[in-house]
Structure formats: structure tokens, C-alpha cells
Design a protein around this motif. Structure first.
Motif, PDB file in Angstrom:
ATOM      1  N   ILE A  41       0.837  -1.195   0.000  1.00  0.00           N
ATOM      2  CA  ILE A  41       0.000   0.000   0.000  1.00  0.00           C
ATOM      3  C   ILE A  41       0.875   1.249   0.000  1.00  0.00           C
ATOM      4  O   ILE A  41       0.681   2.165  -0.795  1.00  0.00           O
ATOM      5  CB  ILE A  41      -0.942  -0.010   1.217  1.00  0.00           C
ATOM      6  CG1 ILE A  41      -1.879  -1.214   1.134  1.00  0.00           C
ATOM      7  CG2 ILE A  41      -1.734   1.282   1.305  1.00  0.00           C
ATOM      8  CD1 ILE A  41      -2.695  -1.436   2.378  1.00  0.00           C
ATOM      9  N   VAL A  42       1.842   1.290   0.904  1.00  0.00           N
ATOM     10  CA  VAL A  42       2.684   2.483   1.043  1.00  0.00           C
ATOM     11  C   VAL A  42       3.548   2.678  -0.189  1.00  0.00           C
ATOM     12  O   VAL A  42       3.617   3.770  -0.753  1.00  0.00           O
ATOM     13  CB  VAL A  42       3.557   2.366   2.311  1.00  0.00           C
ATOM     14  CG1 VAL A  42       4.506   3.541   2.403  1.00  0.00           C
ATOM     15  CG2 VAL A  42       2.674   2.289   3.544  1.00  0.00           C
ATOM     16  N   ARG A  43       4.190   1.621  -0.636  1.00  0.00           N
ATOM     17  CA  ARG A  43       5.070   1.756  -1.795  1.00  0.00           C
ATOM     18  C   ARG A  43       4.279   2.065  -3.057  1.00  0.00           C
ATOM     19  O   ARG A  43       4.697   2.854  -3.904  1.00  0.00           O
ATOM     20  CB  ARG A  43       5.884   0.485  -1.994  1.00  0.00           C
ATOM     21  CG  ARG A  43       6.865   0.651  -3.130  1.00  0.00           C
ATOM     22  CD  ARG A  43       7.912  -0.386  -3.107  1.00  0.00           C
ATOM     23  NE  ARG A  43       8.741  -0.207  -4.269  1.00  0.00           N
ATOM     24  CZ  ARG A  43       9.974  -0.625  -4.344  1.00  0.00           C
ATOM     25  NH1 ARG A  43      10.501  -1.248  -3.336  1.00  0.00           N
ATOM     26  NH2 ARG A  43      10.673  -0.436  -5.421  1.00  0.00           N
ATOM     27  N   ALA A  45       1.496   3.735  -3.205  1.00  0.00           N
ATOM     28  CA  ALA A  45       1.099   5.142  -3.125  1.00  0.00           C
ATOM     29  C   ALA A  45       2.277   6.052  -3.456  1.00  0.00           C
ATOM     30  O   ALA A  45       2.118   7.057  -4.164  1.00  0.00           O
ATOM     31  CB  ALA A  45       0.555   5.461  -1.741  1.00  0.00           C
ATOM     32  N   GLN A  46       3.459   5.721  -2.973  1.00  0.00           N
ATOM     33  CA  GLN A  46       4.642   6.542  -3.243  1.00  0.00           C
ATOM     34  C   GLN A  46       4.971   6.553  -4.738  1.00  0.00           C
ATOM     35  O   GLN A  46       5.188   7.615  -5.328  1.00  0.00           O
ATOM     36  CB  GLN A  46       5.834   6.026  -2.457  1.00  0.00           C
ATOM     37  CG  GLN A  46       5.771   6.333  -0.986  1.00  0.00           C
ATOM     38  CD  GLN A  46       6.940   5.726  -0.231  1.00  0.00           C
ATOM     39  OE1 GLN A  46       7.639   4.864  -0.753  1.00  0.00           O
ATOM     40  NE2 GLN A  46       7.133   6.179   0.987  1.00  0.00           N
ATOM     41  N   SER A  49       2.138   8.325  -6.797  1.00  0.00           N
ATOM     42  CA  SER A  49       2.125   9.786  -6.694  1.00  0.00           C
ATOM     43  C   SER A  49       3.336  10.396  -7.398  1.00  0.00           C
ATOM     44  O   SER A  49       3.231  11.468  -8.012  1.00  0.00           O
ATOM     45  CB  SER A  49       2.088  10.213  -5.230  1.00  0.00           C
ATOM     46  OG  SER A  49       3.259   9.812  -4.581  1.00  0.00           O
ATOM     47  N   GLY A  65      -1.406   8.649  -6.520  1.00  0.00           N
ATOM     48  CA  GLY A  65      -1.230   8.112  -5.174  1.00  0.00           C
ATOM     49  C   GLY A  65      -2.390   7.235  -4.750  1.00  0.00           C
ATOM     50  O   GLY A  65      -2.204   6.165  -4.169  1.00  0.00           O
ATOM     51  N   ALA A  69      -2.010   3.223  -4.305  1.00  0.00           N
ATOM     52  CA  ALA A  69      -2.276   2.600  -3.010  1.00  0.00           C
ATOM     53  C   ALA A  69      -3.283   1.466  -3.155  1.00  0.00           C
ATOM     54  O   ALA A  69      -3.122   0.403  -2.546  1.00  0.00           O
ATOM     55  CB  ALA A  69      -2.804   3.646  -2.032  1.00  0.00           C
ATOM     56  N   GLY A  73      -1.975  -2.300  -2.607  1.00  0.00           N
ATOM     57  CA  GLY A  73      -2.580  -3.044  -1.508  1.00  0.00           C
ATOM     58  C   GLY A  73      -3.247  -4.316  -1.978  1.00  0.00           C
ATOM     59  O   GLY A  73      -3.169  -5.355  -1.326  1.00  0.00           O
TER      60      GLY A  73
END
Length: 107
Positions: A41-43, A45-46, A49, A65, A69, A73
Motif C-alpha cells: 500500500i505504502v510503496r 502510493a509513493q 504519486s 497516489g 495505493a 494493496g
């Protein structure tokens, strides 16, 4: 003549439903992905974005982003739940890595 009624001790009607609901909750908690799989999820989104901002500016960064995400995810959860290994890039030839971690083909 007095006739005594004999009644059987009945289980409450809600008990089987409660047992089934408890078993379903326990099973769903066991099937949750591990916390290490949430990094998708975090990667996602990074990276989403970054690419969206690079291509379409601030609006693209926001949209990228959110989409990144969601996709990151979903892919991380599916790989974690089903135990699908994440394949890394593989070379199409046989070879070796040198001391500087560069790959060399035999041919």
C-alpha cells in the motif's frame, strides 16, 4: 389424576448462530495478511504519486497516489493470502555475478 409434564432442556435458539458467527470471525482473523505484506500500500502510493506528479502535475500526483495505493494493496494482499512468491527479474542466459554484482553471460 395429575400428569406431570416432562420438558427437555432445550438449548437457546441463538446458540448455534453465535457459534457459527464466532467461528467465522476467528477464521477471518486467521486469514488476514501479515503486517509485512501491507508495504504494498505504502510503496504503491509513493510510486503512483511520483509518476502521476511527474506526468500530470499535482492533480496527477493525487490521483496516482490513490490508484497506486489501491493496486499496491490489492496485489500485496493477494500475494500474501495465497502465498504467491514475488518473482524478481531473471536473466535469460546462464552466467555469473562478478565482485561488483554485475551479471555476465557465458555466451
Amino acid at each position: 389424576m395429575n400428569k406431570a409434564r416432562i420438558t427437555a432442556a432445550a438449548l437457546p435458539a441463538a446458540l448455534p448462530f453465535r457459534l457459527l458467527a464466532g467461528a467465522a470471525i476467528l477464521l477471518s482473523l486467521l486469514l488476514l495478511p501479515q503486517p509485512g505484506h501491507a508495504q504494498g500500500i505504502v510503496r504503491g502510493a509513493q510510486e503512483g504519486s511520483y509518476e502521476g506528479n511527474r506526468i500530470a502535475g499535482p492533480v496527477g500526483g493525487a490521483v496516482g497516489g490513490v490508484v497506486g495505493a489501491g493496486v499496491g494493496g490489492a496485489v500485496g494482499a493477494v500475494e500474501g493470502v495465497f502465498g504467491i512468491p514475488h518473482h524478481h527479474y531473471r536473466h535469460r542466459c546462464h552466467g555469473y555475478y562478478d565482485g561488483y554484482h554485475r551479471f555476465h553471460c557465458y555466451r
